[in-house]
Design an enzyme around this catalytic site. Structure first.
Site, PDB file in Angstrom:
ATOM      1  N   HIS A 259     -15.655   7.474  -6.113  1.00  0.00           N
ATOM      2  CA  HIS A 259     -15.026   7.130  -4.843  1.00  0.00           C
ATOM      3  C   HIS A 259     -15.834   7.627  -3.650  1.00  0.00           C
ATOM      4  O   HIS A 259     -15.696   7.089  -2.546  1.00  0.00           O
ATOM      5  CB  HIS A 259     -13.596   7.679  -4.794  1.00  0.00           C
TER       6      HIS A 259
ATOM      7  N   HIS B  41     -25.404   2.197 -15.406  1.00  0.00           N
ATOM      8  CA  HIS B  41     -26.023   3.069 -14.404  1.00  0.00           C
ATOM      9  C   HIS B  41     -26.778   2.293 -13.325  1.00  0.00           C
ATOM     10  O   HIS B  41     -26.566   2.542 -12.137  1.00  0.00           O
ATOM     11  CB  HIS B  41     -26.945   4.097 -15.048  1.00  0.00           C
TER      12      HIS B  41
END
Length: 552
Positions: free
Chosen positions: A375, A222
């Site tokens: 993305h 993360h």
């Protein structure tokens, strides 16, 4: 400002350019793998020569998600540090050593993947097993990046020692903050690779604790997102204002945002493991709450940036409610590309909130929605900002000019990238909501009720991937032009100044002992008890890992 009196030496420019060159080579290779993936998933291509889909998926994820980003960030940050606090000969030698260690590790890792010995995807989850060289190469990449951490730390330490009582340059502060985050975060992935995966892959350990390995990976995974993002923030906060003819809105606000990112981006890995057994739901909830704390510096950044835009526009005489917005330098690719990245971060951030929410995560978990989110964040917000940086940084490093022709090509490239990502990421988000899985070559699942719904969006991904690859080819051409063929000249290294009447920056914001200490406390609070539970309550050697899916 003291930072603007420094000049990058030829040796420093060569160092930064070496890192950025590897990043652009990675862009071409990883982008080709991404195109092949979308064509395979849409059913329009069968891979030749016995190439496995998961082989190209692993190359795409590792080369773009780890290699491209890490090399570009380190090269960019060396340029920032050289410009603001300088670099000694000894520091540069250590930096080059780190480069070669990283490069050797990258080649080792890439070779095993290309030979089909490491089809373990970007996350390399056990029980998937790669060749030992894959893990050793990965460890070398991480260790090599630590050389960059310590060089950057020493650069700021040396500067502070020579300028006692003086506020450090904002960009140098930001670089050090990002490398502190990276160093702390990579301890997790280094631990699982060195202690678990390498002994297991070499045959010294018969089993591996899957939950421990996944927990250590996401302890790193993360904050990796913020390691990608913070260099973009550096450009937004301190470089874009100069490009638009303005000044930094608030030095204090910028430093506070980076400090908060250090504290709240690391102890939140469980929100990637919400569906996994073996972790107490209470600790999952606590880490979800900590995850949402990172929204605060994100909103601070949005406020600061748009305040800069509005103040600059109004100082130039643009009135009306949105007159300042219309008259931003949209025809300057150094602004246009990062600005599109900023705007993309609005839906990207919204998707991140959904992914981190316990109940909503259950809807999208392990669907291609998550891939679409990546993305939007990394491949749009971050990469477009990196492209925007490249338009001025590469000419600075090579002693060439950003010509009007390349500026126009850059605008076209940004538009192509935006359109391509609209099709690909948009299709991924919608297909994910319909239940299409991620990480799978067989996303059409012919014979299922959802197949007819999914296939249209898989074709949308293929269209988007094709458009994006055209954008990659154009960006590689631009890189080569700015490196070797553009006219010789001097390009500005744009670093914005503060407003003259700005409030003094509080000294406690540069108290690294305080912020690192608080970060360690948060990590210990969020991980100590649940990690002890994971180790104590995992059955010995559970589950067995001689399954066929364990590639070797």
């Amino acid at each position: 400002m003291l930072s603007e009196t420094l000049q990058l030496t030829k040796a420093n420019k060569k160092l930064s350019l070496a890192f950025i060159a590897v990043a652009f080579i990675s862009l071409l290779i990883g982008g080709l793998m991404g195109l092949l993936q979308t064509l395979v998933r849409s059913g329009t291509l069968t891979l030749p020569w016995g190439i496995d889909y998961y082989q190209i998926l692993t190359v795409h994820g590792v080369i773009l998600g780890l290699v491209l980003t890490t090399y570009f960030i380190i090269g960019f940050q060396y340029a920032l540090m050289g410009k603001t606090v300088g670099m000694t000969v000894k520091e540069r030698k250590i930096a080059w050593l780190g480069f070669w260690v990283m490069l050797v590790g990258t080649i080792m890792t890439a070779t095993t993947i290309l030979l089909g010995k490491a089809n373990v995807l970007y996350t390399f989850y056990a029980p998937l097993k790669a060749h030992p060289v894959f893990y050793i190469g990965l460890a070398l990449v991480i260790i090599g990046s630590w050389f960059a951490c310590f060089v950057n730390f020493h650069q700021l330490y040396r500067w502070k020692k020579a300028h006692k009582g003086v506020k450090s340059p904002l960009l140098a502060f930001m670089v050090v903050a990002n490398m502190i985050l990276w160093l702390i975060a990579t301890l997790g992935v280094a631990a699982t690779v060195l202690v678990q995966f390498i002994p297991w892959s070499l045959g010294y350990a018969e089993t591996i604790n899957v939950l421990v390995s996944r927990t250590l990976f996401w302890y790193f995974g993360h904050p990796l997102v913020y390691f990608w993002l913070l260099p973009a923030y550096m450009a937004w906060y301190a470089i874009i204002p100069k490009i638009i003819g303005g000044k930094i809105f608030s030095d204090s606000l910028a430093r506070l945002a980076f400090v908060l990112f250090i504290m709240f981006s690391i102890p939140v890995g469980f929100h990637h493991q919400l569906t996994e057994p073996g972790i107490d739901p209470t600790w999952k909830f606590i880490q979800v709450v900590l995850t949402f704390m990172v929204i605060i510096p994100s909103l601070l950044t949005a406020f600061s940036l748009f305040a800069t835009f509005e103040i600059t526009g109004r100082k130039k005489g643009f009135g009306g409610l949105f007159g300042w917005f219309k008259h931003l330098p949209w025809k300057d690719v150094r602004f246009f590309a990062p600005m599109i990245g900023m705007l993309a971060f609005i839906p990207a951030g919204t998707g991140g909130i959904i992914n981190a929410s316990h109940q909503l995560n259950a809807v999208v978990h392990n669907t291609i929605w998550v891939t679409g989110h990546f993305h939007l964040t990394v491949a749009t917000t971050v990469i477009l900002t990196f492209f925007g940086i490249s338009y001025w940084l590469i000419p600075v490093l090579t002693g060439r000019k950003l010509t009007a022709k390349i500026n126009r090509l850059g605008i076209i490239q940004t538009i192509i990238w935006t359109v391509g990502m609209f099709f690909m990421s948009g299709s991924m988000h919608i297909a994910g909501l319909l239940g299409a899985p991620r990480r799978s070559a067989y996303s059409t699942y012919s014979g299922t009720e959802q197949a007819s719904d999914w296939i249209g969006y898989q074709i949308g991904q293929a269209i988007g991937g094709t458009i994006l690859f055209i954008g990659i080819l154009l960006m590689v051409y631009i890189f080569l032009n700015l490196t070797f063929f553009a006219p010789k000249g001097t390009e500005e290294f744009p670093i914005a100044e503060e407003e003259k009447d700005a409030e003094p920056t509080p000294k406690f914001l540069e108290n690294w002992k305080l912020w690192i200490g608080l970060t360690v406390v948060l990590i210990l609070f969020a991980y100590t008890i649940p990690f002890m539970d994971i180790i104590q309550h995992s059955p010995p050697g559970s589950p067995p890992f001689d399954w066929p899916i364990g590639n070797s």
